[in-house]
Design an enzyme around this catalytic site. Structure first.
Site, PDB file in Angstrom:
ATOM      1  N   CYS A 152     -17.598 -67.727 -16.736  1.00 47.10           N
ATOM      2  CA  CYS A 152     -17.436 -68.713 -17.815  1.00 47.10           C
ATOM      3  C   CYS A 152     -16.884 -70.057 -17.311  1.00 47.10           C
ATOM      4  CB  CYS A 152     -16.566 -68.137 -18.929  1.00 47.10           C
ATOM      5  SG  CYS A 152     -15.232 -67.093 -18.338  1.00 47.10           S
ATOM      6  N   GLY A 183     -11.136 -64.655 -23.085  1.00 44.36           N
ATOM      7  CA  GLY A 183     -11.782 -64.499 -21.780  1.00 44.36           C
ATOM      8  C   GLY A 183     -11.340 -63.247 -21.055  1.00 44.36           C
ATOM      9  N   HIS A 245     -12.427 -72.525 -22.818  1.00 44.79           N
ATOM     10  CA  HIS A 245     -11.789 -72.793 -21.527  1.00 44.79           C
ATOM     11  C   HIS A 245     -11.803 -74.307 -21.285  1.00 44.79           C
ATOM     12  CE1 HIS A 245     -11.794 -68.591 -21.003  1.00 44.79           C
ATOM     13  NE2 HIS A 245     -12.633 -68.449 -20.004  1.00 44.79           N
ATOM     14  N   ASN A 330     -16.076 -69.901 -24.084  1.00 43.86           N
ATOM     15  CA  ASN A 330     -16.203 -68.880 -23.033  1.00 43.86           C
ATOM     16  C   ASN A 330     -17.050 -67.686 -23.426  1.00 43.86           C
ATOM     17  OD1 ASN A 330     -13.552 -68.834 -24.538  1.00 43.86           O
ATOM     18  ND2 ASN A 330     -13.569 -66.735 -23.778  1.00 43.86           N
TER      19      ASN A 330
HETATM   20  P1  NAP Z   1     -14.176 -55.981 -23.146  1.00 43.86           P
HETATM   21  O1  NAP Z   1     -13.826 -56.665 -24.419  1.00 43.86           O
HETATM   22  O2  NAP Z   1     -13.117 -55.213 -22.454  1.00 43.86           O
HETATM   23  O3  NAP Z   1     -15.438 -55.010 -23.425  1.00 43.86           O
HETATM   24  C1  NAP Z   1     -15.877 -54.062 -22.461  1.00 43.86           C
HETATM   25  C2  NAP Z   1     -17.073 -53.294 -22.993  1.00 43.86           C
HETATM   26  O4  NAP Z   1     -17.539 -52.418 -21.957  1.00 43.86           O
HETATM   27  C3  NAP Z   1     -16.775 -52.419 -24.206  1.00 43.86           C
HETATM   28  O5  NAP Z   1     -17.945 -52.340 -24.997  1.00 43.86           O
HETATM   29  C4  NAP Z   1     -16.503 -51.048 -23.569  1.00 43.86           C
HETATM   30  O6  NAP Z   1     -16.807 -49.972 -24.445  1.00 43.86           O
HETATM   31  C5  NAP Z   1     -17.515 -51.058 -22.442  1.00 43.86           C
HETATM   32  N1  NAP Z   1     -17.117 -50.171 -21.336  1.00 43.86           N
HETATM   33  C6  NAP Z   1     -15.928 -50.128 -20.695  1.00 43.86           C
HETATM   34  N2  NAP Z   1     -15.948 -49.178 -19.723  1.00 43.86           N
HETATM   35  C7  NAP Z   1     -17.184 -48.611 -19.771  1.00 43.86           C
HETATM   36  C8  NAP Z   1     -17.823 -47.575 -19.061  1.00 43.86           C
HETATM   37  N3  NAP Z   1     -17.202 -46.917 -18.070  1.00 43.86           N
HETATM   38  N4  NAP Z   1     -19.104 -47.240 -19.394  1.00 43.86           N
HETATM   39  C9  NAP Z   1     -19.753 -47.909 -20.375  1.00 43.86           C
HETATM   40  N5  NAP Z   1     -19.202 -48.896 -21.108  1.00 43.86           N
HETATM   41  C10 NAP Z   1     -17.931 -49.251 -20.803  1.00 43.86           C
HETATM   42  O7  NAP Z   1     -14.725 -57.026 -22.047  1.00 43.86           O
HETATM   43  P2  NAP Z   1     -15.510 -58.422 -22.280  1.00 43.86           P
HETATM   44  O8  NAP Z   1     -14.540 -59.551 -22.313  1.00 43.86           O
HETATM   45  O9  NAP Z   1     -16.479 -58.249 -23.376  1.00 43.86           O
HETATM   46  O10 NAP Z   1     -16.265 -58.602 -20.881  1.00 43.86           O
HETATM   47  C11 NAP Z   1     -17.454 -57.900 -20.571  1.00 43.86           C
HETATM   48  C12 NAP Z   1     -18.046 -58.447 -19.272  1.00 43.86           C
HETATM   49  O11 NAP Z   1     -18.374 -59.831 -19.443  1.00 43.86           O
HETATM   50  C13 NAP Z   1     -17.090 -58.380 -18.070  1.00 43.86           C
HETATM   51  O12 NAP Z   1     -17.830 -58.140 -16.896  1.00 43.86           O
HETATM   52  C14 NAP Z   1     -16.489 -59.800 -18.045  1.00 43.86           C
HETATM   53  O13 NAP Z   1     -16.030 -60.164 -16.779  1.00 43.86           O
HETATM   54  C15 NAP Z   1     -17.712 -60.624 -18.462  1.00 43.86           C
HETATM   55  N6  NAP Z   1     -17.403 -61.918 -19.066  1.00 43.86           N
HETATM   56  C16 NAP Z   1     -16.501 -62.045 -20.085  1.00 43.86           C
HETATM   57  C17 NAP Z   1     -16.271 -63.282 -20.666  1.00 43.86           C
HETATM   58  C18 NAP Z   1     -15.302 -63.491 -21.801  1.00 43.86           C
HETATM   59  O14 NAP Z   1     -15.092 -64.663 -22.183  1.00 43.86           O
HETATM   60  N7  NAP Z   1     -14.705 -62.447 -22.363  1.00 43.86           N
HETATM   61  C19 NAP Z   1     -16.966 -64.397 -20.209  1.00 43.86           C
HETATM   62  C20 NAP Z   1     -17.883 -64.244 -19.165  1.00 43.86           C
HETATM   63  C21 NAP Z   1     -18.097 -63.005 -18.613  1.00 43.86           C
HETATM   64  P3  NAP Z   1     -15.677 -49.224 -25.345  1.00 43.86           P
HETATM   65  O15 NAP Z   1     -15.363 -50.144 -26.504  1.00 43.86           O
HETATM   66  O16 NAP Z   1     -16.383 -47.997 -25.782  1.00 43.86           O
HETATM   67  O17 NAP Z   1     -14.493 -48.977 -24.463  1.00 43.86           O
END
Ligand code: NAP
Length: 353
Positions: A152, A183, A245, A330
């Site tokens: 992001c 984020g 961000h 982000n």
């Molecule tokens: P998050 O809120 O923690 O969500 C994680 C997701 O992955 C949830 O749906 C979770 O399911 C699932 N998950 C976790 N462990 C798993 C497993 N072992 N097998 C299958 N599913 C699993 O994280 P997020 O912020 O959305 O980020 C997701 C990705 O996008 C990451 O790689 C992050 O670095 C990237 N990203 C995030 C942002 C941001 O602004 N947040 C920006 C750019 C990139 P459950 O609900 O069932 O646990």
């Protein structure tokens, strides 16, 4: 531009998370894509999405997905493409399994971004990097594909630097980020750590910014997958802001440019016609605000529905040439919105038919 004859069935991996929810919000009424599968961890699998997710966006949970059952992340989901919002370790293992089964993967995870044969795509900046898919398919022996979007913070810095690189050449840049709590995903940073506080050094974030910006601008310069020889240095901070961000940037240019030349480079920056006509492409990928105290996350994060980067506060820099502030949403242009635009670009090239 080729418009798909019928809607393309797509899945969201990590559908219950922060980025997964943005995907659902932005795909539910998409003109080209139809959500046919939602997947998350074993904790959520087997339950209707409306029960398994803790929906926290201000828009209501789209009715079309509320009763859809969440699956485990298995490579037999009924989709032509999947959007991945998985954590990096899970993504590293499962995303190639989908590509091997002929599925297009549009990923937000960092796991494969720096692989030589994987496009790290921003359609307005390095659209030709999609050509890497040919090499990827031959080399990996799969019929699907793996396409990534930038981290992001890297996304907004690249957007701000690309017009300057095109016009004057960027030689070096220093960035300090002020990154929103969304984020860090959900539940993310503990409230006692972030309320009234600033937390330096987001793990691995500075390294991602430095290497990804170089890869994308390298692709924009000569179409290769190699990095541009730009000296980049990043410091990263988590701040008590919900979404958006903010980045404080200093940049050194190969050719001297006046303030009005820098402003003109930003204001005239557009993607190619085959990008700007995509369904969710912003009319202006970069918006320049002349007010000195802008951009601000609360006031500017939703410009162009979160799909553009906003820059402002341009001043001469006594260390490098110019300094300014950049801002972006982000979870929209920094995540789900970027992946969806990448998928639209691939679909318009006929790759998803
Ligand atoms: P998050 O809120 O923690 O969500 C994680 C997701 O992955 C949830 O749906 C979770 O399911 C699932 N998950 C976790 N462990 C798993 C497993 N072992 N097998 C299958 N599913 C699993 O994280 P997020 O912020 O959305 O980020 C997701 C990705 O996008 C990451 O790689 C992050 O670095 C990237 N990203 C995030 C942002 C941001 O602004 N947040 C920006 C750019 C990139 P459950 O609900 O069932 O646990």
């Amino acid at each position: 531009m080729r418009t798909p004859d019928e809607k393309i069935p797509v899945g969201v991996l990590g559908a219950t998370g922060t980025v997964g929810q943005r995907f659902i919000e932005r795909l539910a009424a998409h003109p080209w894509f139809e959500i046919t599968a939602l997947a998350a961890s074993e904790r959520s699998a087997g339950r209707p999405y409306g029960e398994a997710s803790r929906w926290r966006l201000s828009s209501p949970l789209p009715a079309v997905v509320a009763s859809l059952n969440v699956s485990a992340v298995t490579d037999d989901l009924p989709c032509r493409a999947v959007f991945s919002a998985l954590d990096s370790a899970t993504a590293r293992e499962v995303e190639p399994l989908f590509a091997r089964r002929g599925v297009f993967v549009f990923s937000n995870a960092s796991a494969h971004r720096m692989d030589e044969d994987v496009p790290l795509l921003i359609p307005e900046i390095n659209p030709d990097s999609l050509c890497l898919l040919e090499r990827q398919r031959v080399r990996r022996g799969w019929t699907g594909a793996l396409v990534t979007n930038a981290n992001c913070s890297a996304m907004f810095l690249t957007m701000a630097l690309a017009p300057l690189d095109r016009a004057f050449g960027v030689e070096r840049a220093f960035v300090s980020t002020m990154q929103a709590v969304s984020g860090a995903g959900y539940p993310g940073v503990a409230s006692l750590d972030i309320l009234g506080n600033v937390v330096p050094d987001i793990p691995e974030e500075a390294e991602k910014i430095e290497r990804e910006v170089a890869k994308i601008l390298g692709g924009a310069r000569d179409g290769s997958g190699g990095p541009a020889p730009i000296v980049l240095s990043a410091m990263t901070y988590r701040v008590p802001v919900e979404d958006g961000h903010t980045e404080s940037v200093s940049v050194g240019l190969a050719r001297k440019a006046s303030a009005s030349e820098v402003e003109e480079a930003w204001e005239s920056f557009r993607g190619r016609a085959d990008v700007s006509e995509l369904p969710t492409a912003p009319s202006q990928p970069l918006v320049y605000l002349r007010e000195k105290s802008r951009p601000q996350p609360r006031r500017d994060v939703d410009v162009s529905e979160g799909m553009c980067t906003v820059v402002g506060g341009l001043k001469p820099c006594r260390l490098l040439d110019w300094k300014f502030t950049a801002l972006g949403h982000n979870t929209v242009r920094g995540a789900a919105g970027a992946s969806i635009l990448n998928a639209e670009f691939a679909a318009a090239k006929g790759l998803l038919s």
